[in-house]
Design an enzyme around this catalytic site. Structure first.
Site, PDB file in Angstrom:
ATOM      1  CD  GLU A  93      -2.557  -1.339   2.645  1.00  0.00           C
ATOM      2  OE1 GLU A  93      -3.620  -1.980   2.628  1.00  0.00           O
ATOM      3  OE2 GLU A  93      -2.131  -0.760   3.660  1.00  0.00           O
TER       4      GLU A  93
ATOM      5  CB  CYS B  67      -8.050   1.160   8.514  1.00  0.00           C
ATOM      6  SG  CYS B  67      -7.465   0.659   6.881  1.00  0.00           S
TER       7      CYS B  67
END
Length: 676
Positions: free
Chosen positions: A328, A419
């Site tokens: 990421e 998240c």
């Protein structure tokens, strides 16, 4: 609720008061106007903020209960059971949703929600260990902790334990909850945990560079709230610990090196946006905070360099960051592939936090230009129009033949790693806090959102009201109502896209320049104005009901990328106002990847109130490449093409989506139909 607690200032989340309140030596030279003082009544943003209040926050709390996240706290309190979710940071989903609920209650009191949040805080308190440690992945069964936690406290904090990450989100939630309600129940939990960190970490104590940053931002908020300089000192200590991690050639994940953790180079020496994009945004935002509060010029110089690198070489045209799915993370300079673009929603939110701080440091509109780009495109694309479905990643291209396995075609109600949805819950109520700012006799207008704001300028009360139909129309109106005639500078941001600047760098540019200029009238009369760092400055003695009108030209513009961005060579993207547009399968005969946009293609904007909660679509005629003769040939035929705002894609089912369009055919790649 005490009125003094409603005078709040927002910076990614709350901070309290001004420099004089805490006796701080320095602070941001520009101060944002608290979102509690900005009363939004906007056809674009009000429904989104209300949907967050009525749908997103309740859905988040429900999923926290149904997925076992709350159960983890119950088991920790009892000291029995087995951690029942996947990640050590799952505790933070409760904290972030409490933060969002607190923001919401600050402007929309809700006794039922208030009582429910208090009940959750009671569960959290019961799970806290006597010395302040709060981390369910270990406390449930200390002899058999989560594999990421390590056998003892803190020993894997530099990697994936997320002990300090959990603390950071706890601190942010506690500050928000206290300032919204005046209650200390969550704040006392947070301060107890923070004091444990002071005992454990620091010079002549344990040293660590937190594996996932955010504790630094949280400590700054506790410092602002309490005035305890030790919290600020610890935030700086964690930042200064970076730059000591060597490359591990034997790692099973070769990319997971010092760069991934922002730990290969000391922050003050860094000149690149590197590593996991969310971690990076939280770090750079914290560095800006500490720079402002301590006057550390080395910090300021560092974040300036890093910002230049990100905006000049590592950001997508719709504001997304973090190109590489593995980790990421940021890729190398100009490494911005479309078919595998990751663009995590949390990274977009973090990018808003960082750019807002950079504006408060420097007073330059270019930071708000980037913030607006992210906000209207790469951030709100992450939440569906129902308020209950989300993207973790925000793709740049969805085709039938090039589909990266890490990218989503459809929005999800929840993720195992949740998240992003909980980050959305805390971010949406805060948006009004980015509209205005002030410094001495300057009042900044940064975003164009309908509503009114109560601002203190030079010690005098001023109400400013906006009326517009942004982002669909460039006509803006501002009515000023000072309590008494007051002389000050009204500084209205003139977006870079109005000034032939697609982004404040050479990474993207418009094809051809527009001669259209913004027009500004005061009380119906055209006025001259000066420009200062991207702001039109109107200096006068303002009296009650003075009206400023601004007309921003909203031409449809073609965007091209720097030639060093290999993925975008020979392609164009389409922008109107702050919005990037895309083609979606639903509007284009089931396909989007076959559209060509040569220079002569023109688009007409049309507002459709019944489509996607009301959007301006772009319609034109363009060549489309089609398969003929039972798959034995191709033809190109000019057909209708419709584009929608990028943020609105994937609200009508899965299918192709395209942002970058070839201007012409330069080659053909053949695909055989896969067997069913």
């Amino acid at each position: 609720m005490k009125s003094s607690l409603l005078s709040l200032t927002l910076l990614g989340s709350f901070w309290l008061g001004s420099a004089t309140t805490l006796g701080q030596a320095s602070d941001y030279p520009i101060q944002p106007v608290p979102f509690t003082d900005v009363h939004v009544d906007d056809p674009f943003w009000s429904p989104r903020i209300e949907k967050n209040r009525t749908e997103t926050i309740p859905a988040s709390f429900a999923r926290i209960e149904s997925t076992g996240r709350l159960k983890n706290f119950d088991m920790a309190a009892k000291g029995e059971g087995k951690f029942c979710t996947t990640y050590t940071f799952d505790d933070t989903d409760i904290y972030k949703t409490i933060e969002g609920a607190s923001f919401s209650m600050a402007v929309h009191p809700d006794p039922q929600l208030d009582a429910y949040v208090d009940s959750l805080i009671g569960v959290v308190k019961a799970a806290q260990e006597p010395d302040g440690y709060l981390y369910t992945a270990r406390t449930i069964d200390p002899a058999n902790p989560h594999k990421w936690a390590g056998p003892e406290r803190w020993v894997l904090e530099h990697e994936n334990s997320h002990e300090l990450y959990n603390s950071g989100h706890l601190f942010e939630a506690a500050a928000a909850h206290y300032q919204a309600t005046g209650k200390r129940n969550l704040l006392d939990i947070a301060l107890k945990n923070a004091d444990l960190l002071l005992d454990v970490f620091g010079p002549n104590k344990r040293h660590v560079a937190p594996g996932h940053e955010v504790v630094e931002m949280g400590l700054v908020k506790l410092y602002r709230l309490t005035g305890r300089e030790k919290y600020l000192d610890l935030a700086k200590f964690f930042i200064d610990e970076r730059g000591k991690r060597e490359y591990d050639e034997n790692s099973p994940d070769p990319w997971k090196n010092g760069k991934y953790w922002q730990d290969a180079t000391p922050v003050v020496d860094e000149d690149e946006a590197v590593g996991h994009a969310v971690r990076a945004m939280y770090l750079y935002a914290a560095v800006a905070d500490v720079a402002a509060l301590t006057g550390d010029e080395a910090y300021t110089t560092a974040v300036d360099r890093i910002w230049d690198n990100m905006v000049g070489k590592k950001i997508y045209v719709q504001g997304g960051i973090g190109a590489v799915p593995s980790g990421e993370r940021f890729g190398e300079n100009y490494d911005l592939p479309n078919h595998s673009a990751y663009n995590e929603t949390c990274a977009a939110i973090g990018n808003v936090y960082w750019n807002h701080r950079m504006f408060l440091l420097h007073g330059d509109a270019k930071y708000m230009d980037v913030l607006e780009k992210v906000l209207y495109n790469g951030m709100i694309s992450g939440v569906g129009m129902d308020g209950k479905t989300f993207f973790y990643t925000n793709a740049m291209q969805i085709t039938d033949h090039y589909q990266h396995h890490d990218l989503e075609r459809e929005r999800s109600g929840w993720f195992v790693c949740s998240c992003c949805p909980t980050n959305v819950t805390r971010f949406m109520p805060s948006i009004p806090g980015y509209v205005y700012a002030k410094r001495n006799d300057d009042l900044y207008v940064n975003l164009f959102i309908n509503g009114s704001a109560d601002v203190d300028v030079k010690g005098k009360s001023v109400t400013i009201t906006q009326e517009n139909n942004y982002p669909w129309d460039g006509g803006l109106a501002f009515t000023l109502k000072p309590r008494s005639s007051t002389e000050f500078n009204l500084k209205i941001r003139i977006p870079g896209w109005v000034q032939n600047e697609a982004l404040p760098s050479d990474l993207y540019r418009f094809e051809g320049n527009s001669d259209a200029k913004p027009e500004i009238n005061v009380n119906g009369q055209a006025v001259d104005y000066t420009m200062d760092k991207g702001y039109a400055v109107l200096s006068r003695k303002w009296k009650r009901n003075d009206k400023v009108e601004v007309m921003l030209p909203m031409d449809v513009r073609r965007v091209v990328a720097n030639e060093q961005v290999e993925a975008d060579r020979g392609k164009v993207a389409i922008q109107r106002g702050p919005l990037i547009y895309c083609a979606e399968w639903k509007d284009n005969d089931g396909q989007a990847s076959n559209i060509l946009l040569p220079e002569q293609v023109e688009f007409t904007p049309t507002f459709e109130s019944s489509l996607l909660n009301g959007v301006t679509v772009l319609e034109g005629q363009a060549p489309k490449v089609e398969v003929i003769d039972n798959g034995l040939g191709l033809k190109t035929e000019t057909k209708p093409v419709r584009l929608i705002p990028y943020y609105a894609w994937a609200n009508r089912g899965p299918g192709e989506m395209q942002i970058w369009f070839p201007e012409k055919v330069t080659g053909v790649e053949l695909f055989a139909e896969e067997s069913k």
